[in-house]
Design an enzyme around this catalytic site. Structure first.
Site, mmCIF file in Angstrom:
data_model
loop_
_atom_site.group_PDB
_atom_site.id
_atom_site.type_symbol
_atom_site.label_atom_id
_atom_site.label_comp_id
_atom_site.label_asym_id
_atom_site.label_seq_id
_atom_site.Cartn_x
_atom_site.Cartn_y
_atom_site.Cartn_z
ATOM 1 N N HIS A 1 28.109 9.828 -0.614
ATOM 2 C CA HIS A 1 28.250 8.400 -0.305
ATOM 3 C C HIS A 1 27.813 8.175 1.141
ATOM 4 C CE1 HIS A 1 29.749 4.513 0.451
ATOM 5 N NE2 HIS A 1 30.833 4.891 1.084
ATOM 6 N N ASN B 1 26.712 1.083 4.802
ATOM 7 C CA ASN B 1 27.562 1.551 3.700
ATOM 8 C C ASN B 1 27.563 0.485 2.602
ATOM 9 O OD1 ASN B 1 29.703 2.124 2.005
ATOM 10 N ND2 ASN B 1 31.174 2.538 3.638
ATOM 11 N N CYS C 1 34.131 3.072 -3.045
ATOM 12 C CA CYS C 1 32.838 3.716 -2.819
ATOM 13 C C CYS C 1 32.596 4.898 -3.758
ATOM 14 C CB CYS C 1 32.716 4.148 -1.368
ATOM 15 S SG CYS C 1 33.122 2.831 -0.223
HETATM 16 N N1 ACO Z 1 30.850 -1.734 18.979
HETATM 17 C C1 ACO Z 1 31.401 -1.354 20.144
HETATM 18 N N2 ACO Z 1 32.629 -0.900 20.263
HETATM 19 C C2 ACO Z 1 33.353 -0.784 19.144
HETATM 20 C C3 ACO Z 1 32.865 -1.148 17.881
HETATM 21 C C4 ACO Z 1 31.561 -1.634 17.825
HETATM 22 N N3 ACO Z 1 30.969 -2.012 16.675
HETATM 23 N N4 ACO Z 1 33.806 -0.907 16.969
HETATM 24 C C5 ACO Z 1 34.873 -0.410 17.612
HETATM 25 N N5 ACO Z 1 34.601 -0.354 18.920
HETATM 26 C C6 ACO Z 1 35.478 0.087 19.991
HETATM 27 C C7 ACO Z 1 36.929 -0.032 19.613
HETATM 28 O O1 ACO Z 1 37.378 -1.341 19.823
HETATM 29 C C8 ACO Z 1 37.573 0.961 20.562
HETATM 30 O O2 ACO Z 1 37.698 0.355 21.819
HETATM 31 P P1 ACO Z 1 39.030 0.615 22.707
HETATM 32 O O3 ACO Z 1 39.036 2.105 22.934
HETATM 33 O O4 ACO Z 1 38.767 -0.207 23.916
HETATM 34 O O5 ACO Z 1 40.144 0.133 21.853
HETATM 35 C C9 ACO Z 1 36.500 2.041 20.680
HETATM 36 O O6 ACO Z 1 35.256 1.464 20.241
HETATM 37 C C10 ACO Z 1 36.782 3.255 19.867
HETATM 38 O O7 ACO Z 1 37.097 2.844 18.563
HETATM 39 P P2 ACO Z 1 37.380 3.891 17.464
HETATM 40 O O8 ACO Z 1 37.781 3.197 16.226
HETATM 41 O O9 ACO Z 1 38.271 4.937 18.041
HETATM 42 O O10 ACO Z 1 35.917 4.501 17.283
HETATM 43 P P3 ACO Z 1 35.510 5.784 16.492
HETATM 44 O O11 ACO Z 1 34.827 6.694 17.412
HETATM 45 O O12 ACO Z 1 36.623 6.321 15.646
HETATM 46 O O13 ACO Z 1 34.420 5.184 15.518
HETATM 47 C C11 ACO Z 1 34.186 4.587 13.200
HETATM 48 C C12 ACO Z 1 34.748 4.200 14.567
HETATM 49 C C13 ACO Z 1 32.657 4.590 13.303
HETATM 50 C C14 ACO Z 1 34.608 3.551 12.171
HETATM 51 C C15 ACO Z 1 34.722 5.993 12.869
HETATM 52 O O14 ACO Z 1 36.126 6.031 12.963
HETATM 53 C C16 ACO Z 1 34.305 6.431 11.520
HETATM 54 O O15 ACO Z 1 33.173 6.783 11.310
HETATM 55 N N6 ACO Z 1 35.233 6.455 10.560
HETATM 56 C C17 ACO Z 1 34.916 6.806 9.207
HETATM 57 C C18 ACO Z 1 35.207 5.675 8.408
HETATM 58 C C19 ACO Z 1 34.035 5.190 7.647
HETATM 59 O O16 ACO Z 1 32.974 5.761 7.561
HETATM 60 N N7 ACO Z 1 34.328 4.054 7.092
HETATM 61 C C20 ACO Z 1 33.427 3.365 6.315
HETATM 62 C C21 ACO Z 1 33.590 3.913 5.019
HETATM 63 S S1 ACO Z 1 34.912 3.348 4.191
HETATM 64 C C22 ACO Z 1 34.387 3.732 2.752
HETATM 65 O O17 ACO Z 1 33.250 3.998 2.563
HETATM 66 C C23 ACO Z 1 35.291 3.679 1.759
#
Ligand code: ACO
Length: 313
Positions: free
Chosen positions: A240, A270, A113
């Site tokens: 980004h 993204n 990215c």
């Molecule tokens: N819908 C509903 N529930 C979901 C989803 C979804 N799409 N995705 C995950 N969950 C669930 C998980 O299974 C988990 O359930 P569990 O507790 O029963 O196991 C729960 O939600 C919490 O999951 P987490 O991964 O802890 O959720 P988090 O609050 O951390 O959010 C996210 C996830 C949005 C990916 C966050 O960690 C984040 O923003 N990370 C930054 C990473 C990012 O932006 N990546 C993309 C960029 S990578 C790049 O650009 C290079």
């Protein structure tokens, strides 16, 4: 001392808009979950379009607006981690499609990215002895091609698209940039190409922590290099567009005024290397980014890579 001058930008998004609501019919998710955690409402996915189609659409627009022709381009770089082929590169396909000269420097680069800013830095350096004075820098991704559409952890986050810029090298102008990489094999990993269907594996929390740290750090470094005290001395900040919470967190840490940090991930998700040039193009077309303005741009992604640049429009 020299800096790139961005003459014009372009963008190309595939026609199929996919909302969170549509995804929730095939995976266990909801618009409320996705929007509250990422700021994303919808994204565009390719159907018949290829990565080359997107790159070509964005490049043609940028070249037309910059009033340059194929005969003016000396360097053509495409940032992508989802090229149509492992070889030939999308840059070479673009060369053929645009009719660029044979001695044009053409290649793809993969900095995930952060790819557009790595491309900008590389193209600017290559222009010092290129055959012609203009470079085409493109970020183009078809991430839907490598996603497991049954994995709710990742399929809601990404979108397809391309953005492009035509640049010229300007001597006697300082340019401040920041580049880095952590050699991280695990936090974001995309399998393939190969017989196993590709899919994205991501440690979301680790990436979040990494992103807020390096984005804030890069902006502070750029401000110091430019002799500025506050982020509010800039006209705009374009990060980004991975996640609205990352952008909001950094904006708050830096005590940024409302609206300084641009966000458009609500409509595109993204788009990796394409996200920064798409955002720049939207800002220009909307009249929000005008000649003379000063902005910071920061990308971050798999690797874990990051890149920041101060641009004078
Ligand atoms: N819908 C509903 N529930 C979901 C989803 C979804 N799409 N995705 C995950 N969950 C669930 C998980 O299974 C988990 O359930 P569990 O507790 O029963 O196991 C729960 O939600 C919490 O999951 P987490 O991964 O802890 O959720 P988090 O609050 O951390 O959010 C996210 C996830 C949005 C990916 C966050 O960690 C984040 O923003 N990370 C930054 C990473 C990012 O932006 N990546 C993309 C960029 S990578 C790049 O650009 C290079």
């Amino acid at each position: 001392m020299s800096a790139p001058h961005i003459l014009a930008t372009g963008r190309c998004l595939p026609g199929r808009v996919v909302t969170n609501e549509e995804l929730s019919r095939t995976v266990d998710t909801s618009d409320e979950w996705v929007f509250s955690r990422t700021g994303i409402h919808s994204r565009c996915f390719c159907e018949a379009e290829t990565g080359l189609d997107l790159a070509l659409g964005a490049a043609r627009q940028a070249m037309e607006r910059a009033e340059v022709t194929a005969a003016d381009i000396g360097v053509c770089l495409v940032g992508t981690f989802t090229p149509d082929h492992a070889s030939p590169s999308t840059a070479c396909l673009l060369q053929r499609a645009l009719g660029l000269e044979e001695d044009t420097v053409c290649f793809d680069l993969n900095a995930a990215c952060a790819g557009f800013l790595y491309g900008l830095k590389t193209a600017h350096a290559l222009l010092s002895d290129a055959a012609r004075p203009y470079a085409l820098v493109v970020g183009a991704e078809v991430i839907s091609r490598v996603m497991d559409m049954a994995d709710r952890n990742t399929c809601v986050l990404f979108g397809d698209g391309a953005g492009a810029a035509v640049i010229r090298r300007e001597e006697d102008r300082a340019w401040h940039t920041v580049f880095g990489s952590r050699g991280d094999p695990d936090s974001i990993r995309v399998q393939g190409p190969g017989p196993v269907p590709s899919s994205i594996h991501m440690d979301g929390k680790a990436v979040f922590r990494f992103a807020v740290e390096v984005v804030e750090g890069a902006i502070r470094q750029l401000l110091a290099a430019e002799g500025l005290e506050s982020v509010n001395d800039l006209d705009l900040v374009v990060c980004h567009q991975a996640n609205a919470r990352i952008v909001d967190y950094v904006a708050k840490r830096l005590k940024a005024r409302e609206g300084l940090f641009y966000k458009n991930m609500d409509r595109y998700g993204n788009t990796s290397a394409a996200s920064i040039p798409i955002a720049l193009d939207e800002l220009v077309q909307d009249g929000a980014l005008r000649p003379g303005m000063r902005l910071a741009t920061v990308g971050f992604g798999g690797g874990l890579t990051w890149a920041g640049a101060l641009l004078r429009w």
